[in-house]
Design a protein around this motif. Structure first.
Motif, PDB file in Angstrom:
ATOM      1  N   SER A 241      -3.643   1.260  -3.645  1.00 45.24           N
ATOM      2  CA  SER A 241      -3.125   2.584  -3.280  1.00 45.24           C
ATOM      3  C   SER A 241      -2.767   3.401  -4.519  1.00 45.24           C
ATOM      4  O   SER A 241      -2.911   4.632  -4.529  1.00 45.24           O
TER       5      SER A 241
ATOM      6  N   LEU B 114       1.544   4.152  -3.055  1.00 45.25           N
ATOM      7  CA  LEU B 114       1.368   5.584  -2.840  1.00 45.25           C
ATOM      8  C   LEU B 114       2.630   6.359  -3.218  1.00 45.25           C
ATOM      9  O   LEU B 114       2.580   7.345  -3.961  1.00 45.25           O
TER      10      LEU B 114
ATOM     11  N   LEU C 183       0.833  -1.207   0.000  1.00 49.48           N
ATOM     12  CA  LEU C 183       0.000   0.000   0.000  1.00 49.48           C
ATOM     13  C   LEU C 183       0.868   1.257   0.000  1.00 49.48           C
ATOM     14  O   LEU C 183       0.666   2.180  -0.794  1.00 49.48           O
TER      15      LEU C 183
END
Length: 425
Positions: free
Chosen positions: A161, A40, A36
């Motif tokens: 993400s 990002l 995740l």
């Protein structure tokens, strides 16, 4: 006080020893959470790049060099992460990666020009490289059953993400704090501080150890002599360079070629990662069923064809850029599953060997895309003598599509060789 802390730590270790299921879920939270964070940190750059380019007055070639330096930092990390993991353990390797990414957030926030920005991005991608190799080794040790499904599920969180990253980044850059906009610097700082969260479960988890240390240290020589290993490198390199290039250049393409605003272009990139995420969630089991190599052939060809069709049909076909995520999504996790199954006694070495060489390709790929855009733009000047940036962007994005098709071609050769040896996985 010190005695109480040591007793508490000992109790935690004892609890994990007698509760392997709890430890397994803890490890899952680290792997899934790590992906995740990785998604990002990788994909907030799409909306940031046009803003950075305008503020610092950068050319397309300079953007290409900036992205290539990112890949160089990633490459450097790949060269030592396996050895670092063997020396201090995969747990502390992951913790170091998370800490360095958070530190990079502060350095990016303080960057004032192209040189300092390049250095800070270089640091971020060293952390990203350590994290990706570390997560790959963790996943290979944890997922010994249904490897293709679980690898794709892990990378689903990267896609999850990545789906929200462009929209979140564009939104945060517009936030105001103390009377000023947060901008791209503050956005990077806020997002990268999230890297500190997975450190908490990392401190308590007990990771399985590699039981083939001898093969791990000697397998690099056998990998260099193995033509299949080099073909896997080619497959991963062309596929991942195409994947990362879409994340880096799609917003730029839509803003410059079609005059879209940052928010609309960022939403299209989010759509790409939505398809990307759903493919990893629902198609991972298909790779186990029809075979890893065949899956890569189909997936990479689909991605390349969609991207070329999007360019040829113009603005009305822009949704095809997003749909191409269905194919490109499966390449990286499926190759990782292939490595885990083909090299079970030296998975860490196989991953490091493959991903390090892929890093070299990423450096070259990003440089080429930036220079292709600038070169074609200057070659096809408009009647008033200005550069034809739209033509350059189409050529650059066309190159990204061709990389996916070459990935498919290399996969076909790999399939034929493995089938001839009766070693298809």
């Amino acid at each position: 006080m010190e005695t109480q802390q040591s007793l508490s730590t000992e109790k935690s270790r004892t609890f994990l020893k007698v509760n392997p299921k709890y430890n397994y879920y803890l490890l899952l939270s680290i792997v899934f959470g790590g992906f995740l964070i990785f998604g990002l940190s990788e994909n907030i750059k799409g909306p940031a790049i046009p803003v950075i380019q305008n503020e610092l007055k950068l050319s397309q070639s300079q953007i290409g060099i900036l992205l290539a330096l990112n890949s160089l930092g990633y490459l450097l990390a790949c060269s030592f992460t396996s050895a670092l993991s063997n020396k201090i353990g995969v747990k502390w390797t992951g913790i170091i990666a998370f800490l360095s990414m958070a530190l990079a957030g502060f350095v990016i926030y303080l960057s004032v020009n192209y040189a300092t920005l390049s250095a800070s991005f270089f640091l971020l991608y060293i952390g990203n490289g350590v994290l990706e190799i570390g997560l790959g080794i963790m996943a290979a040790r944890i997922f010994t059953k249904n490897t293709g499904t679980m690898m794709n599920l892990s990378h689903f969180f990267y896609g999850l993400s990545s789906t929200v990253a462009p929209t979140i980044a564009a939104s945060i850059m517009g936030w105001s704090m103390f009377g000023d906009k947060i901008g791209w610097r503050g956005m990077y700082l806020l997002v990268l501080l999230l890297s500190l969260l997975p450190i908490v479960p990392s401190l308590f988890g007990k990771f399985p150890k590699e039981t083939h240390e001898i093969e791990e240290t000697t397998s690099y020589k056998s990998l260099i002599r193995d033509p299949v290993a080099w073909l896997i490198v080619a497959v991963l390199s062309f596929g991942v360079v195409s994947e990362l290039a879409i994340g880096s250049w799609l917003v730029q393409f839509l803003v410059k070629a079609y005059s879209w605003n940052i928010h609309d272009a960022s939403r299209m990139l989010s759509m790409f990662f939505l398809f990307f995420m759903l493919a990893r969630l629902f198609l991972g089991a298909v790779t186990d069923k029809i075979g890893f190599t065949l899956s890569i052939i189909i997936a990479s060809a689909f991605s390349g064809i969609c991207s070329l069709a999007a360019i040829l049909t113009g603005e009305k076909g822009a949704i095809l850029f997003a749909i191409s995520g269905v194919g490109i999504a499966l390449i990286y996790p499926t190759v990782m599953a292939l490595l885990a199954k083909r090299y079970p006694k030296g998975t860490g070495a196989a991953i490091t060997f493959t991903v390090t060489l892929m890093g070299i390709a990423s450096v070259i790929g990003n440089l080429l895309i930036g220079f292709i855009i600038d070169l074609v733009s200057k070659m096809f000047k408009s009647e008033n003598g200005t550069v034809n940036e739209i033509m350059g962007l189409q050529a650059g994005y066309g190159f990204i599509a061709v990389l996916a098709l070459i990935c498919s071609g290399c996969s076909i050769v790999l399939y034929m060789i493995l089938k001839k040896k009766n070693e298809l996985i």
